[in-house]
Design a protein around this motif. Structure first.
Motif, PDB file in Angstrom:
ATOM      1  N   GLY A   1      76.991  51.531  87.843  1.00 25.66           N
ATOM      2  CA  GLY A   1      77.003  50.274  87.091  1.00 25.66           C
ATOM      3  C   GLY A   1      77.016  49.074  88.015  1.00 25.66           C
ATOM      4  N   TYR A   2      77.794  49.162  89.083  1.00 25.83           N
ATOM      5  CA  TYR A   2      77.864  48.076  90.054  1.00 25.83           C
ATOM      6  C   TYR A   2      76.517  47.853  90.736  1.00 25.83           C
ATOM      7  CZ  TYR A   2      79.179  45.143  93.918  1.00 25.83           C
ATOM      8  OH  TYR A   2      79.232  44.102  94.800  1.00 25.83           O
ATOM      9  N   LEU A   3      75.885  48.926  91.156  1.00 29.12           N
ATOM     10  CA  LEU A   3      74.599  48.805  91.839  1.00 29.12           C
ATOM     11  C   LEU A   3      73.530  48.236  90.912  1.00 29.12           C
ATOM     12  CD1 LEU A   3      74.691  52.074  93.952  1.00 29.12           C
ATOM     13  CD2 LEU A   3      75.089  49.725  94.737  1.00 29.12           C
ATOM     14  N   THR A   4      73.552  48.638  89.659  1.00 36.12           N
ATOM     15  CA  THR A   4      72.615  48.083  88.674  1.00 36.12           C
ATOM     16  C   THR A   4      72.841  46.577  88.524  1.00 36.12           C
ATOM     17  OG1 THR A   4      72.572  50.190  87.478  1.00 36.12           O
ATOM     18  CG2 THR A   4      71.814  48.241  86.277  1.00 36.12           C
ATOM     19  N   ALA A   5      74.092  46.174  88.429  1.00 35.02           N
ATOM     20  CA  ALA A   5      74.420  44.753  88.288  1.00 35.02           C
ATOM     21  C   ALA A   5      74.019  43.957  89.529  1.00 35.02           C
ATOM     22  CB  ALA A   5      75.918  44.588  88.019  1.00 35.02           C
ATOM     23  N   THR A   6      74.133  44.550  90.697  1.00 33.37           N
ATOM     24  CA  THR A   6      73.753  43.867  91.937  1.00 33.37           C
ATOM     25  C   THR A   6      72.272  43.511  91.927  1.00 33.37           C
ATOM     26  OG1 THR A   6      75.505  44.944  93.183  1.00 33.37           O
ATOM     27  CG2 THR A   6      73.656  44.094  94.457  1.00 33.37           C
ATOM     28  N   VAL A   7      71.460  44.451  91.508  1.00 33.71           N
ATOM     29  CA  VAL A   7      70.018  44.206  91.442  1.00 33.71           C
ATOM     30  C   VAL A   7      69.708  43.105  90.426  1.00 33.71           C
ATOM     31  CG1 VAL A   7      67.801  45.249  90.797  1.00 33.71           C
ATOM     32  CG2 VAL A   7      69.418  46.520  92.216  1.00 33.71           C
TER      33      VAL A   7
ATOM     34  N   GLY B   1      76.081  39.754  85.631  1.00 33.51           N
ATOM     35  CA  GLY B   1      76.297  40.972  86.407  1.00 33.51           C
ATOM     36  C   GLY B   1      77.425  41.811  85.846  1.00 33.51           C
ATOM     37  N   ALA B   2      78.523  41.177  85.463  1.00 32.49           N
ATOM     38  CA  ALA B   2      79.667  41.909  84.924  1.00 32.49           C
ATOM     39  C   ALA B   2      79.315  42.580  83.599  1.00 32.49           C
ATOM     40  CB  ALA B   2      80.855  40.965  84.732  1.00 32.49           C
ATOM     41  N   GLY B   3      78.566  41.875  82.763  1.00 38.38           N
ATOM     42  CA  GLY B   3      78.135  42.477  81.498  1.00 38.38           C
ATOM     43  C   GLY B   3      77.264  43.694  81.744  1.00 38.38           C
TER      44      GLY B   3
ATOM     45  N   TRP C   1      81.315  46.465  96.454  1.00 40.07           N
ATOM     46  CA  TRP C   1      81.178  47.737  95.735  1.00 40.07           C
ATOM     47  C   TRP C   1      82.327  48.664  96.099  1.00 40.07           C
ATOM     48  CZ3 TRP C   1      78.195  52.153  98.157  1.00 40.07           C
ATOM     49  CH2 TRP C   1      78.111  53.249  97.315  1.00 40.07           C
ATOM     50  N   GLY C   2      82.597  48.791  97.396  1.00 39.76           N
ATOM     51  CA  GLY C   2      83.719  49.616  97.833  1.00 39.76           C
ATOM     52  C   GLY C   2      85.038  49.127  97.267  1.00 39.76           C
ATOM     53  N   ILE C   3      85.192  47.808  97.247  1.00 41.34           N
ATOM     54  CA  ILE C   3      86.405  47.220  96.679  1.00 41.34           C
ATOM     55  C   ILE C   3      86.506  47.549  95.197  1.00 41.34           C
ATOM     56  CG2 ILE C   3      87.497  45.006  96.056  1.00 41.34           C
ATOM     57  CD1 ILE C   3      86.460  43.978  98.817  1.00 41.34           C
ATOM     58  N   GLN C   4      85.399  47.395  94.460  1.00 41.17           N
ATOM     59  CA  GLN C   4      85.441  47.655  93.021  1.00 41.17           C
ATOM     60  C   GLN C   4      85.751  49.113  92.717  1.00 41.17           C
ATOM     61  OE1 GLN C   4      82.393  46.127  90.381  1.00 41.17           O
ATOM     62  NE2 GLN C   4      82.493  47.981  89.206  1.00 41.17           N
TER      63      GLN C   4
END
Length: 166
Positions: free
Chosen positions: A59-65, A26-28, A99-102
């Motif tokens: 980017g975060y939302l893409t990684a979540t999926v 996910g981070a990558g 996500w909000g935190i990031q």
């Protein structure tokens, strides 16, 4: 890799390491996709700061999926729980909090640390460093949220289900 994890006797440590490895995926994804997303938002006419915040979000939302199934199957051994719908809703709720935190931590780090103390570095380095700090805080929020809520039966769903006569 799975054979090495199976040799770890401590279930909590094995779960944390499995989640960490899943989080690397996910981070990558998050780290790499943020770059073209920022270019896209700049191309669409956003100023630099909003483009950065939006690209971190995208980017975060893409990684979540990308990371839901590996987290379910490998990190929390919930492959055959039969609660995928319920887990996906809880996963999304935790993901939104993280996500909000990031985004918040990335933005605050960029504004109050990177720009203030590391202004001699390029904008790219300051943004990516701030993004990594935000990702670290998001990782912790995700791990503990998924560990204690997403892939664990809390009984909340059953209580709500008994109140709803459908």
């Amino acid at each position: 890799m799975l054979k090495i994890l199976e040799k770890i006797r401590n279930k909590e440590l094995r779960s944390f390491i499995s989640f960490f490895l899943t989080a690397i995926l996910g981070a990558g994804t998050n780290f790499i996709t943020q770059i073209p997303y920022k270019s896209l938002f700049l191309y669409l006419g956003f100023a630099d700061k909003p483009a950065f915040n939006l690209s971190v979000s995208a980017g975060y939302l893409t990684a979540t999926v990308v990371s839901f199934i590996p987290a379910k199957v490998f990190a929390f051994s919930a492959k055959e729980s039969g609660n995928t719908r319920r887990e996906s809703v809880k996963f999304l709720i935790i993901a939104l909090v993280a996500w909000g935190i990031q985004v918040g931590v990335s933005s605050l780090t960029f504004d109050h640390v990177a720009n203030k103390y590391f202004s001699q570095y390029s904008l790219f380095v300051r943004e990516k460093s701030s993004h990594v700090v935000g990702m670290g805080f998001s990782f912790l929020a995700n791990y503990f949220g998924h560990k204690f809520l997403t892939f664990r039966s809390t009984g909340i769903y059953d209580k709500l289900k008994t109140r709803n006569p459908r």
